[in-house]
Design an enzyme around this catalytic site. Structure first.
Site, mmCIF file in Angstrom:
data_model
loop_
_atom_site.group_PDB
_atom_site.id
_atom_site.type_symbol
_atom_site.label_atom_id
_atom_site.label_comp_id
_atom_site.label_asym_id
_atom_site.label_seq_id
_atom_site.Cartn_x
_atom_site.Cartn_y
_atom_site.Cartn_z
ATOM 1 N N HIS A 188 0.862 -1.192 0.000
ATOM 2 C CA HIS A 188 0.000 0.000 0.000
ATOM 3 C C HIS A 188 0.891 1.232 0.000
ATOM 4 O O HIS A 188 1.752 1.367 0.878
ATOM 5 C CB HIS A 188 -0.885 0.008 1.243
ATOM 6 N N GLU A 202 -7.362 -12.732 6.210
ATOM 7 C CA GLU A 202 -6.322 -12.169 7.077
ATOM 8 C C GLU A 202 -6.914 -12.024 8.489
ATOM 9 O O GLU A 202 -6.562 -12.727 9.405
ATOM 10 C CB GLU A 202 -5.859 -10.810 6.533
ATOM 11 N N ASP A 239 2.726 -3.142 4.373
ATOM 12 C CA ASP A 239 2.921 -1.758 4.838
ATOM 13 C C ASP A 239 4.265 -1.711 5.562
ATOM 14 O O ASP A 239 4.305 -1.606 6.802
ATOM 15 C CB ASP A 239 1.804 -1.353 5.811
HETATM 16 ZN ZN LIG Z 1 -2.700 -5.198 2.356
#
Ligand SMILES: [Zn+2]
Length: 322
Positions: free
Chosen positions: A13, A192, A271
């Site tokens: 991201h 997730e 991230d």
């Molecule tokens: Zn992600």
């Protein structure tokens, strides 16, 4: 050592890749206090809710096309220095709009950074539009409609990220029908924070060629077989999974079990500075902690290029560089 290995990344991201030092510079530029979100050169958070709050703070100090150019270029130069030949960046026009930046300027700014990095290092990059799940089905549908008509050579895919525990995949399926029709590549965060049912829903209702994470599919052996049979590619982010406690440690992370079951997998950083990682670190961890051989890791890199949302001449050129 994996420094010499060629690398590719499908799941990162762009706001989540902002180096803390760059965020500090940006905050200073706009006279914004960092409010405890950045400390000792690292981002500060302790659960998913505070992670999102910190994330939104970082996004809020990138406000102009030039800011996003600097962000994309900084990240891609870092990747290229680690022998990375391809990167896909998840971009969120909703973050741009939150700071008053139009989608055109947001994407245009990022594209300028991508082209500059390519000129300097040869790294290829494409952008994938994110619909933010926690903004609700109406918002994601509107983003999909926009993405379907937005014409930019570096924008090649659509994805849904954000709070997976909010609503069901079915609520968002119409958005994916629109982008599929428009010819965009499709991936979706699933499996997730939610279990195997979320991955099964994604396969049934969204029919993606890739799934972001997908790792909790390991809870259902039939589903693992289905992923292998379909050839669906998992964008696996081990460091992120450990940091967010999806699995308690690397010994219990299912990456090896997916490989053994014939599921196509790739290595990604998600991230990176939030999870004290980087793509280079993920490759290193796969080698030294998870015990994958160079050949096994190279196979994951090849899978990433095979599953990349690029035109066929570009894919061929990238495969030739491996
Ligand atoms: Zn992600």
């Amino acid at each position: 050592m994996t420094a010499h290995l060629k690398k590719a990344e499908l799941h990162c991201h762009v706001e989540g890749a902002a180096p803390p030092a760059l965020t500090m510079t940006q905050a200073e530029k706009y006279g914004v206090a960092t409010d405890g979100f950045v400390k000792d050169g690292a981002y500060v958070w302790n659960d998913f809710t505070s992670f999102i709050a910190c994330y939104d703070f970082v996004a809020s100090v990138f406000r102009t096309a030039e800011d996003y150019t600097a962000l994309a270029e900084a990240y891609l130069l870092e990747l290229a220095a680690a022998n990375t030949i391809y990167s896909e960046l998840f971009i969120s026009p909703d973050h741009g709009e939150a700071v008053g930046l139009s989608p055109d300027d947001y994407v245009g700014g990022l594209a300028a950074g991508i082209l500059s990095a390519r000129e300097k290092t040869g790294i290829e990059c494409r952008m994938v539009i994110i619909g933010e799940r926690h903004l609700g089905p109406e918002n994601v549908l509107a983003r999909a409609k926009w993405a379907a008509t937005f014409d930019h050579p570096l924008v090649t895919g659509f994805n849904m990220a954000g709070e997976e525990r909010m609503n069901r995949v079915a609520d968002y399926a119409p958005a994916f029908d629109i982008v599929r029709e428009a010819g965009l590549g499709i991936t979706i965060h699933a499996g997730e924070l939610c279990g195997a049912f979320s991955v099964a829903d994604a396969l049934d209702l969204v029919k993606p060629s890739r799934i972001g994470h997908g790792v909790r599919a390991i809870e259902d052996a039939d589903l693992v077989r289905r992923l292998a049979d379909l050839g669906t590619v998992l964008e696996v982010c081990p460091g992120s999974n450990i940091a967010l406690k999806v699995f308690p440690d690397y010994a219990s992370h299912p990456l090896r079990r997916f490989v053994e079951a014939g599921v196509r997998v790739t290595l990604n950083s998600d991230d990176p500075p939030y999870f004290h990682t980087s793509l280079a670190q993920e490759y290193e961890t796969a080698s030294t902690v998870m015990g994958f051989t160079d050949a096994e890791i190279n196979a994951m890199t090849r899978t990433a290029i095979e599953a990349a949302f690029v035109d066929e001449p570009t894919r061929k050129a990238l495969l030739a560089r491996l």
